[in-house]
Design a protein around this motif. Structure first.
Motif, mmCIF file in Angstrom:
data_model
loop_
_atom_site.group_PDB
_atom_site.id
_atom_site.type_symbol
_atom_site.label_atom_id
_atom_site.label_comp_id
_atom_site.label_asym_id
_atom_site.label_seq_id
_atom_site.Cartn_x
_atom_site.Cartn_y
_atom_site.Cartn_z
ATOM 1 N N MET A 208 0.874 -1.176 -0.006
ATOM 2 C CA MET A 208 0.113 0.038 0.068
ATOM 3 C C MET A 208 0.863 1.327 0.017
ATOM 4 O O MET A 208 1.831 1.144 0.818
ATOM 5 N N ARG A 209 0.448 2.458 -0.687
ATOM 6 C CA ARG A 209 1.277 3.553 -0.636
ATOM 7 C C ARG A 209 0.722 4.484 0.204
ATOM 8 O O ARG A 209 0.240 5.465 -0.068
ATOM 9 N N VAL A 210 1.062 4.113 1.622
ATOM 10 C CA VAL A 210 0.461 5.224 2.700
ATOM 11 C C VAL A 210 1.507 6.548 2.633
ATOM 12 O O VAL A 210 1.105 7.292 3.346
ATOM 13 N N GLU A 211 2.548 6.680 1.874
ATOM 14 C CA GLU A 211 3.218 7.592 1.628
ATOM 15 C C GLU A 211 2.363 8.883 1.116
ATOM 16 O O GLU A 211 2.654 9.951 1.223
ATOM 17 N N ASP A 212 1.383 8.517 0.346
ATOM 18 C CA ASP A 212 0.323 9.159 -0.188
ATOM 19 C C ASP A 212 -0.538 9.666 1.133
ATOM 20 O O ASP A 212 -1.321 8.813 1.489
ATOM 21 N N PRO A 213 -0.701 10.881 1.270
ATOM 22 C CA PRO A 213 -1.615 11.352 2.321
ATOM 23 C C PRO A 213 -3.215 10.896 2.146
ATOM 24 O O PRO A 213 -3.581 10.600 3.158
ATOM 25 N N ALA A 214 -3.561 10.797 0.839
ATOM 26 C CA ALA A 214 -4.867 10.226 0.805
ATOM 27 C C ALA A 214 -5.020 8.732 1.117
ATOM 28 O O ALA A 214 -6.045 8.360 1.647
ATOM 29 N N VAL A 215 -4.108 8.134 0.697
ATOM 30 C CA VAL A 215 -4.087 6.666 1.077
ATOM 31 C C VAL A 215 -3.935 6.504 2.589
ATOM 32 O O VAL A 215 -4.595 5.655 3.050
ATOM 33 N N PHE A 216 -3.309 7.279 3.139
ATOM 34 C CA PHE A 216 -2.830 7.302 4.668
ATOM 35 C C PHE A 216 -4.212 7.636 5.319
ATOM 36 O O PHE A 216 -4.740 6.794 6.225
ATOM 37 N N ASP A 217 -4.917 8.561 4.807
ATOM 38 C CA ASP A 217 -6.238 8.838 5.439
ATOM 39 C C ASP A 217 -7.428 7.689 5.294
ATOM 40 O O ASP A 217 -8.041 7.425 6.422
ATOM 41 N N ASP A 218 -7.671 7.167 4.142
ATOM 42 C CA ASP A 218 -8.260 5.930 3.849
ATOM 43 C C ASP A 218 -8.103 4.855 4.743
ATOM 44 O O ASP A 218 -8.763 3.997 5.291
ATOM 45 N N THR A 219 -6.768 4.437 4.797
ATOM 46 C CA THR A 219 -6.266 3.166 5.354
ATOM 47 C C THR A 219 -6.217 3.277 6.803
ATOM 48 O O THR A 219 -6.350 2.260 7.637
ATOM 49 N N HIS A 220 -6.138 4.555 7.501
ATOM 50 C CA HIS A 220 -6.206 4.866 8.738
ATOM 51 C C HIS A 220 -7.281 5.404 9.595
ATOM 52 O O HIS A 220 -7.395 5.767 10.880
ATOM 53 N N ALA A 221 -8.356 5.651 8.800
ATOM 54 C CA ALA A 221 -9.601 6.370 9.174
ATOM 55 C C ALA A 221 -10.049 5.517 10.602
ATOM 56 O O ALA A 221 -10.470 6.269 11.821
ATOM 57 N N LEU A 222 -10.426 4.401 10.605
ATOM 58 C CA LEU A 222 -10.695 3.617 11.691
ATOM 59 C C LEU A 222 -9.906 3.551 12.622
ATOM 60 O O LEU A 222 -10.268 3.671 13.810
ATOM 61 N N ILE A 223 -8.489 3.366 12.423
ATOM 62 C CA ILE A 223 -7.624 3.382 13.455
ATOM 63 C C ILE A 223 -7.844 4.703 14.376
ATOM 64 O O ILE A 223 -7.855 4.696 15.710
ATOM 65 N N LEU A 224 -7.688 5.704 13.675
ATOM 66 C CA LEU A 224 -7.603 6.964 14.365
ATOM 67 C C LEU A 224 -8.949 7.242 15.122
ATOM 68 O O LEU A 224 -8.923 7.740 16.284
ATOM 69 N N ASP A 225 -10.214 6.878 14.590
ATOM 70 C CA ASP A 225 -11.420 6.942 15.050
ATOM 71 C C ASP A 225 -11.217 6.156 16.471
ATOM 72 O O ASP A 225 -11.744 6.530 17.463
ATOM 73 N N LEU A 226 -10.805 4.889 16.662
ATOM 74 C CA LEU A 226 -10.619 4.079 17.629
ATOM 75 C C LEU A 226 -9.874 4.654 18.680
ATOM 76 O O LEU A 226 -10.391 4.845 20.099
ATOM 77 N N VAL A 227 -8.664 5.450 18.167
ATOM 78 C CA VAL A 227 -8.067 6.067 19.203
ATOM 79 C C VAL A 227 -8.598 7.251 19.888
ATOM 80 O O VAL A 227 -8.594 7.564 21.186
ATOM 81 N N ARG A 228 -9.305 8.001 19.245
ATOM 82 C CA ARG A 228 -9.698 9.313 19.527
ATOM 83 C C ARG A 228 -11.092 9.036 20.331
ATOM 84 O O ARG A 228 -11.506 9.796 21.324
ATOM 85 N N ALA A 229 -11.655 7.748 20.010
ATOM 86 C CA ALA A 229 -12.740 7.486 21.120
ATOM 87 C C ALA A 229 -12.465 7.033 22.203
ATOM 88 O O ALA A 229 -13.046 6.726 23.366
ATOM 89 N N GLY A 230 -11.065 6.769 22.499
ATOM 90 C CA GLY A 230 -10.461 6.395 23.922
ATOM 91 C C GLY A 230 -10.698 5.045 24.179
ATOM 92 O O GLY A 230 -10.430 4.361 25.204
ATOM 93 N N LEU A 231 -10.670 4.123 22.953
ATOM 94 C CA LEU A 231 -10.680 2.679 22.912
ATOM 95 C C LEU A 231 -9.261 2.242 22.917
ATOM 96 O O LEU A 231 -9.023 0.925 23.084
ATOM 97 N N VAL A 232 -8.484 2.695 22.338
ATOM 98 C CA VAL A 232 -7.039 2.251 22.031
ATOM 99 C C VAL A 232 -6.106 3.318 22.589
ATOM 100 O O VAL A 232 -6.051 4.576 22.422
ATOM 101 N N HIS A 233 -4.981 2.711 23.095
ATOM 102 C CA HIS A 233 -3.926 3.592 24.076
ATOM 103 C C HIS A 233 -2.684 3.248 23.700
ATOM 104 O O HIS A 233 -1.701 3.663 24.239
ATOM 105 N N GLY A 234 -2.474 2.637 22.408
ATOM 106 C CA GLY A 234 -1.047 2.414 21.982
ATOM 107 C C GLY A 234 -1.097 1.875 20.698
ATOM 108 O O GLY A 234 -2.282 0.961 20.294
#
Length: 736
Positions: A208-234
């Motif tokens: 995956m080309r996560v060096e592309d900001p758009a790809v990073f955003d799409d592939t990490h949307a769920l990860i970031l959402d779980l962190v920001r919801a306080g469900l993930v701590h690392g």
């Protein structure tokens, strides 16, 4: 309050009947054990039947097979309610190259015009995306009528590949196939024709080309959402060295979740340090496991063992020679496609050069030499090399040029890598850095490590088989540089042997003649006739590593031998197994286990020493700078060989029993309690190793306090806080 730096983590392998609900049922046990965080393998939607979860099909969904997002949220909230944080293993480098991947399906239908075309690392200039999915040649299957069309899909067997929207079904099948954004070829063609970047040599995983900001955003949307919801701590980042620009990726991830600790799976070779400036708390800790194993290896015993091994097997090569041959073999086979791609990229990067006019074979030779000479996983060049990488590349050019008729092309490529002047040169250096890590992993861990069988305790991820011991000064320099936020592992799903099994093998460095007795007894068995001695030596170590009173170890050992011989790639291969040779070695392994039904004195001695070393390893892991990561089941005795053996189900009910005094389970609980009680002290205390009069000590000191771990001949000190004695040696933890 969940601490930012864990007190200790507990690594859980999801899948294979372990889902969120199952882990939730065991939260009382896990919180009672004394860890502060659960460290979960990937939770995202993965290929049907996946046993590990790294073959992600949809990074925007939590896998329904595990309980979906609802199940994860329930587990996370229940864990938090018990004071346990969650660390997620994330996989930015690749997803599954399968027809279950919805983004890939869109690319197959729409080609370069797909919204997701740039998400995947595909070489569209090479033509349509190659799909090596066919069991037979395309023309044969076409002639046999194996293909059909159905509802906008090209079908064969159970496979359905989406057709381009503008396809004309009235075309004949060959013409229709030629009009697609993809090309079907036989699976055997993957080394010659693939047009996507894969993970190592695994064609079914696409970069995956996560060096592309758009790809990073799409592939990490769920990860970031779980962190920001306080469900993930690392977050634990899988295979960071596979990325085009690890530093830029980590900066982007850190900025997205600035208060979330990040650890990276990064294999540090020799005295290599973590690249400066990465916003991470540390690696996942393979270098710590290496240090502990080296401390617990007897250097004089290794000298004796080396002589015995060479006499028994006739092997005279050093490990570096074996590694070089393994690298060449891997480049000729498993990574042939990657070398071909690099040669073509090198041609584009050097086009128009006034220094060298190099043809395809000269470029292939130079690329091969540079890859083989690379001493670590990779450099980290983007627009230009930093001082450390510049020095590395200069040494690399010198080493690569040895034995070549001309070094001009090597020098040219190394110079382009240090200061890539064009986009073509930058593409070459990025891909070279991605491939060099894959080559070292496949050649050292998965090839030479199975060929050079002297002492398997050192044939480990992140370790060096020819550097099994460590000097006191080197160990102390390592400890002085180590941070409290660093992870310390001894077992993972990737280690070649579990921690306890590794220490049983480490015992042969302390008692080499006892091991030689076992090898000679094995050599006298009729089943040993015709078995290459290197495999006999390997079998006896592997049997020792998992020996216990359980009939299942016969099948487990046989399966491991099959894998070891095919990974070694000497006479047997995954694509062309030598089943007769494998059967002979398996028969010998079975006979060795029969021979041990009544354990001979040599075996008993090695098992006792292995238990002492195992407790010492545990105490070092718990008390050295950093925090321990406990692999599921390893809090009690865990005897396992390489994957998939180390992912066999654990018996949670047995783990939850009240531990027997003096057992590893009881030591684990006591040491975790000590870590909690002494957390402030351990965060500030100095650490040093002392070796004197046959005694090995890890000493933590500060603020008028002292905690020491000792492995020594004879009985433990009378004032030991925790002690165990085993056949003339003792392990003790001493507090003052």
């Amino acid at each position: 309050m969940i601490p930012t730096v864990p007190l200790a983590t507990y690594r859980i392998q999801l899948r294979d009947n372990v889902d969120f609900a199952e882990i939730e049922r065991h939260l009382p046990y896990l919180s009672g054990l004394g860890v502060s965080h659960l460290y979960l393998s990937p939770i995202f939607a993965a290929s049907t039947g996946s046993t590990h979860g790294y073959d992600i099909t949809d990074p925007t969904r939590v896998d329904p097979a595990l309980g979906g997002r609802e199940g994860f949220e329930r587990l996370a909230r229940a864990a938090i309610g018990r004071g346990l944080g969650i660390i997620l293993d994330i996989v930015p480098n690749h997803t599954a190259f399968t027809l279950e991947n919805p983004w890939l399906l869109d690319v197959l239908r729409h080609g370069p015009d797909s919204r997701y075309a740039r998400h995947f690392d595909i070489d569209w200039q090479a033509g349509p995306l190659v799909l090596p999915f066919l069991p037979e040649p395309f023309e044969k299957m076409l002639a046999d009528g194996a293909f059909s069309l159905r509802d906008g899909f090209w079908c064969f067997g159970d496979v359905q590949v989406p057709l381009a929207d503008d396809s004309a079904p009235q075309d004949d099948l060959r013409t229709l196939h030629d009009r697609q954004h993809w090309r079907l070829v036989q699976s055997d063609m993957e080394r010659d024709s693939i047009t996507h970047r894969r993970f190592f040599n695994v064609t079914s995983l696409i970069g995956m080309r996560v060096e592309d900001p758009a790809v990073f955003d799409d592939t990490h949307a769920l990860i970031l959402d779980l962190v920001r919801a306080g469900l993930v701590h690392g977050l634990r980042v899988d295979h960071v060295d596979g990325l085009a620009d690890p530093a830029a990726y980590l900066d982007r991830l850190h900025k997205a979740v600035p208060d979330t600790p990040i650890w990276v799976e990064k294999i540090l070779v020799g005295d290599e340090a973590m690249p400066p400036g990465w916003p991470v708390l540390g690696s996942t800790g393979y270098e710590a496991a290496r240090l502990i194993a080296r401390l617990l290896t007897d250097p004089q015993g290794i000298e004796r063992l080396d002589a015995l091994w060479r006499e028994a097997t006739g092997i005279q090569t050093g490990f570096r020679e074996e590694l070089t041959q393994a690298k060449l073999a891997v480049l000729d086979n498993e990574l042939a496609a990657e070398r071909r791609q690099l040669r073509d990229m090198a041609a584009a990067a050097t086009e128009g050069s006034v220094e060298v006019e190099a043809g395809p074979e000269t470029l292939r030779e130079a690329v091969t030499a540079l890859l083989v000479a690379m001493p670590r996983y990779r450099s980290y060049v983007t627009d230009r090399a930093g001082d450390e990488d510049r020095a590395l590349l200069a040494r690399l050019a010198d080493d690569a040029a040895q034995g070549l008729r001309s070094r001009a092309t090597v020098d040219l490529l190394a110079g382009l890598m240090a200061d890539p002047p064009t986009d073509a040169a930058r593409r070459f250096v990025v891909r070279f850095q991605q491939v060099s890590g894959a080559l070292l992993a496949k050649a050292q861990e998965d090839t030479a490590g199975f060929r050079w069988t002297r002492y398997l305790a050192a044939n480990e991820v992140g370790a060096e088989p020819d550097e099994p011991c460590v000097a006191e000064a080197e160990a102390n320099a390592f400890l002085a540089a180590r941070q409290p936020s660093a992870m310390t592992l001894v077992s993972t799903h990737d280690t070649k042997r579990s921690a306890d099994s590794r220490m049983r093998i480490a015992a042969i460095s302390h008692l080499p003649d006892a091991f030689a007795d076992l090898d000679r007894a094995a050599a006298a068995l009729p089943q040993a006739e015709g078995v290459e001695p290197r495999w006999r030596w390997y079998v006896v170590q592997s049997a020792l590593a998992i020996w216990h009173d359980d009939p299942a170890i016969r099948d487990r050992l046989a399966s491991h031998i099959e894998k070891a011989m095919r990974e070694a790639k000497l006479t047997s291969f995954w694509t062309n197994p030598d089943e007769a040779a494998e059967a002979a070695v398996k028969a010998l392994a079975d006979a060795v286990l029969d021979q041990w039904r009544e354990p001979p004195p040599a075996l008993t001695a090695l098992l006792g020493r292995g238990r002492a070393l195992g407790l010492a390893q545990l105490a070092f892991q718990m008390l050295m700078p950093g925090f321990p990561d406990i692999y599921r089941g390893d809090e009690a005795e865990l005897l396992a060989l390489t994957d998939p053996d180390n992912r066999l189900a654990v018996d949670w009910h047995v783990l939850a029993w009240e531990p027997v005094p003096g057992s590893k389970a009881e030591w684990t609980r006591a040491l975790l309690a000590l870590r909690r009680e002494s957390a402030d002290f351990l965060a500030r205390a100095t650490a040093r190793i002392e070796v004197a009069d046959g005694t090995l000590r890890l000493i933590r000191e500060g603020d008028g306090q002292r905690i020491a771990v000792e492995l020594r001949p004879g009985p433990a000190p009378a004032d030991a806080w925790k002690a165990g004695e085993f056949d003339g040696v003792s392990v003790a933890v001493i507090r003052h």
